[in-house]
Design an enzyme around this catalytic site. Structure first.
Site, mmCIF file in Angstrom:
data_model
loop_
_atom_site.group_PDB
_atom_site.id
_atom_site.type_symbol
_atom_site.label_atom_id
_atom_site.label_comp_id
_atom_site.label_asym_id
_atom_site.label_seq_id
_atom_site.Cartn_x
_atom_site.Cartn_y
_atom_site.Cartn_z
ATOM 1 C CB CYS A 2 -0.885 0.039 1.230
ATOM 2 S SG CYS A 2 -1.819 -1.458 1.491
ATOM 3 N NE ARG A 27 4.377 1.420 -0.953
ATOM 4 C CZ ARG A 27 5.190 1.273 0.082
ATOM 5 N NH1 ARG A 27 6.337 1.887 0.090
ATOM 6 N NH2 ARG A 27 4.851 0.516 1.100
ATOM 7 C CG ASN A 100 0.637 1.991 3.758
ATOM 8 O OD1 ASN A 100 -0.459 2.097 3.228
ATOM 9 N ND2 ASN A 100 1.763 2.407 3.196
ATOM 10 N N GLY A 101 -0.178 -1.406 6.546
ATOM 11 C CA GLY A 101 0.186 -2.354 7.601
ATOM 12 C C GLY A 101 -0.986 -3.287 7.887
ATOM 13 C CD GLU A 488 18.084 -11.361 -9.064
ATOM 14 O OE1 GLU A 488 17.573 -12.044 -8.155
ATOM 15 O OE2 GLU A 488 17.599 -10.285 -9.439
ATOM 16 C CD GLU A 495 10.810 -10.354 -9.292
ATOM 17 O OE1 GLU A 495 11.931 -10.131 -9.768
ATOM 18 O OE2 GLU A 495 10.335 -9.714 -8.351
ATOM 19 C CG HIS A 511 22.995 -35.807 -9.017
ATOM 20 N ND1 HIS A 511 23.551 -37.040 -8.719
ATOM 21 C CD2 HIS A 511 24.034 -34.993 -9.348
ATOM 22 C CE1 HIS A 511 24.871 -36.953 -8.842
ATOM 23 N NE2 HIS A 511 25.187 -35.728 -9.225
ATOM 24 C CE LYS A 608 11.816 -1.782 -5.929
ATOM 25 N NZ LYS A 608 12.629 -2.758 -6.664
#
Ligand code: AGP
Length: 613
Positions: A2, A27, A100-101, A488, A495, A511, A608
């Site tokens: 948020c 975000r 937010n949270g 990475e 993504e 393997h 983000k």
């Protein structure tokens, strides 16, 4: 996740708030909303969808107030909808709140307020806050000074969990009250104007004079003044910080996407991160940390704790620490580390890596480690972020604001700074490896120009992206630090292109995973360590024999007849190679995503900064 924006001043709040929300789109969010105060009355408009849709909603353009708050919501409690979007109002429509949270005890508070006669209309945890503020406001004595701020303080003391909140009150329309715990919040100041945001880039074009709130801080803002309070409502003194980021750094600057811009900013980001820490012919300078030889000789192990790309940066630097100071290094995922009993004590050094400095799991892991007596180092890109405030020592990368959800320049900057730190530790310990240290330092100083070279020839990358963008599965392989880079690269592709991929150590294929190789499966190999070329080539031949098509990122001379698709990168020390070898693979992910017509900067479901568990 948020995003929060707020404004109080002499201009119309609406355009400033919408502009701030647009800056925070990176975000990740699913709905957006705005509240302003006009003639002592709160207006509140919100909607599911993009900020642009909010901007075009009926009624938004007529918001004239000079005081307002706004929010982009990433759903946690309750689906994305206009009812669940923020701001939320109390039943009397006197208070408007964005948050937010996560309020962990919201059920308990909801039951309490319901029994006191309050009604709830959304599925959110947030809706308890404006009603709780109303509850306390009505209980305050008529003549209490700062009744509004008092009521917000009392309400926050009842909240368990994390919050950054902004509150408007129609009865005290010349104020905004803000408070935070475990979720970031900053206040920018100009004469007669105050700006609030969850992230600095949202307000950077107006001011770089910024207060960073600490956990427990509450602030009362008027257009001319700010008063800060602690949890006991005592006034506290704070000083603003001057943020050196350029507002332009938070713009696309002619690039189609932030991610592409940030990939191309890597030479500069690496150079800025090296900064004065390393000057040719000198020792690395981390004198600001003041870590003594005595302390370093006493550590028995290092834990690098982080999430996602930051954790991959940890994997990339594990070998350089182990090679240079002969201390075992464990790289751990923060969400795992925090819920098990890691073998750590006061002889363990913890390094937490976090671009945003706000990742909830990394922050919690750091707090756990501190409580067990470990010394902690935070590596972050954001000045004053929560992780930097919590750690014993902080090292900043200087990558500039990273806006695209997919991290690129932060990763290469993190590896750069941590490699310098490993060298610094070896220098402090006087381990008599001068030639090797000098060689690594020379190589680090060359990383910016080598990164520029790695960005030059993109034709093969673009054409290979066209070949593979419809695929469902592919593989990345490498050995040593090439495997770290492969991890990475695989995450980057997932993504932003939504193609499933796995990364394997080349020697591990036999393997099990080689069973997945069949005609036309794509295998992307990274080969940068001269000592391991033959082994890696054999592993790749094994997949070619089974029908795989390959792309190789290498700085070695490989046979073009065996490997038709070779991306050549500059020679670089194997301990530093992920800084360079990842670059063509970041570009590959980018171009695959573009071929698929996806939103590169804002991939689905991702945020983000992951400020909840
Ligand atoms: C990177 O591309 C990702 N979006 C993600 O894995 C990220 O690195 C992770 O969430 C950690 O973030 P941090 O560095 O801000 O802590």
């Amino acid at each position: 996740m948020c995003g929060i924006v707020g404004y109080i001043g002499t201009h119309k709040a609406r355009p400033i708030l919408i502009n701030g929300l647009l800056k925070l789109e990176y975000r990740g969010y699913d709905s957006a909303g705005i509240s302003t105060i006009e003639n002592g009355k709160i207006s509140c408009l919100k909607n599911k969808g993009r900020v642009k849709e909010l901007e075009n909603m009926n009624g938004v353009s007529s918001l004239e107030g000079t005081v307002g708050i706004a929010h982009t919501r990433w759903a946690t409690h309750g689906k994305p909808s206009s009812t669940n979007a923020h701001p939320h109002l109390d039943n009397s429509k006197t208070f408007s709140v964005v948050h937010n949270g996560i309020i962990e005890n919201y059920n308990e508070l909801r039951n309490f307020l319901t029994s006191a006669g309050y009604k709830f209309f959304s599925e959110t945890d947030t809706e308890v806050i404006p009603n709780l503020v109303h509850y306390y406001y009505t209980k305050e004595d008529e003549n209490t000074p700062d009744k509004f701020a008092h009521a917000v303080r009392k309400a926050t003391l009842d909240l368990k969990g994390s919050y950054a909140i902004e509150v408007l009150c129609s009865l005290e329309p010349d104020k905004i009250i803000v408070a935070r715990k475990d979720s970031p919040l900053v206040i920018g100041i100009n004469e007669n104007e105050k700006y609030i945001a969850s992230d600095i880039p949202a307000i950077l074009e107006y001011t770089n004079n910024i207060y960073i709130l600490n956990d427990g801080d509450l602030a009362k803002l008027t257009k001319n003044n700010i008063v800060f309070y602690d949890t006991s409502f005592n006034v506290i003194n704070k000083s603003p910080e001057i943020i050196s980021w350029d507002a332009k750094a938070a713009d696309k600057n002619g690039y189609d996407d932030f991610m592409l811009k940030e990939i191309y900013e890597q030479p500069t980001a690496i150079r800025e991160t090296i900064g004065t820490r390393l000057v040719s012919g000198k020792k690395c300078d981390f004198s600001d940390l003041n870590i003594s030889k005595e302390y370093l000789s006493g550590i028995s192990n290092i834990y690098i704790v982080a999430c996602g790309t930051a954790m991959h940066a940890g994997l990339a630097v594990k070998p350089i620490f182990e090679r240079l100071i002969s201390v075992p290094v464990t790289v751990d995922i923060a969400s795992e580390f925090r819920y098990r009993d890691p073998l750590i004590d006061e002889k363990t050094l913890i390094i937490c890596i976090s671009q945003s400095g706000e990742t909830a799991d990394t922050l919690a892991a750091l707090k756990n480690a501190k409580s067990m007596g470990c010394k902690t180092i935070a590596v972050s890109n954001v000045i004053g972020s929560s992780i930097t405030r919590e750690a014993d020592f902080t090292i900043y990368t200087h990558a500039g604001p990273e806006i695209a959800v997919a991290s690129t320049k932060a990763y290469t900057s993190q590896i750069t700074i941590l490699s310098l730190l490993a060298i610094h530790f070896a220098e402090v310990l006087e381990l008599d490896e001068n030639e090797m240290l000098q060689n690594l330092k020379d190589e680090i100083l060359e990383l910016p120009s080598k990164a520029s070279i790695a960005l030059e020839n993109t034709d093969l990358i673009k054409s290979f992206a066209k070949k593979i963008y419809k695929e469902k599965d592919l593989f990345f392989i490498g050995r040593g630090t090439d495997y770290a880079a492969a991890m990475e690269a695989s995450l980057k592709l997932k993504e932003i292109s939504y193609i499933h991929s796995d990364a394997y150590q080349s020697g591990e294929l036999k393997h099990g995973p080689i069973a997945l190789i069949e005609d036309n499966v794509t295998v992307i190999g990274i080969i940068t360590d001269r000592r391991l070329v033959e082994k890696s080539v054999s592993n790749l031949q094994e997949v070619i024999t089974r029908g795989a098509k390959t792309l190789i990122v290498t700085n070695q001379n490989l046979d073009k007849k065996i490997f038709p698709n070779i991306v050549t990168i500059p020679q670089v020390h194997p301990l530093l190679s992920p800084v360079i070898s990842i670059i063509p693979l970041q570009l590959l992910s980018y171009y695959v995503s573009k071929e698929k017509g996806l939103d590169v900067d804002k991939p689905r479901n991702l945020a983000k900064s992951v400020t909840v568990e």
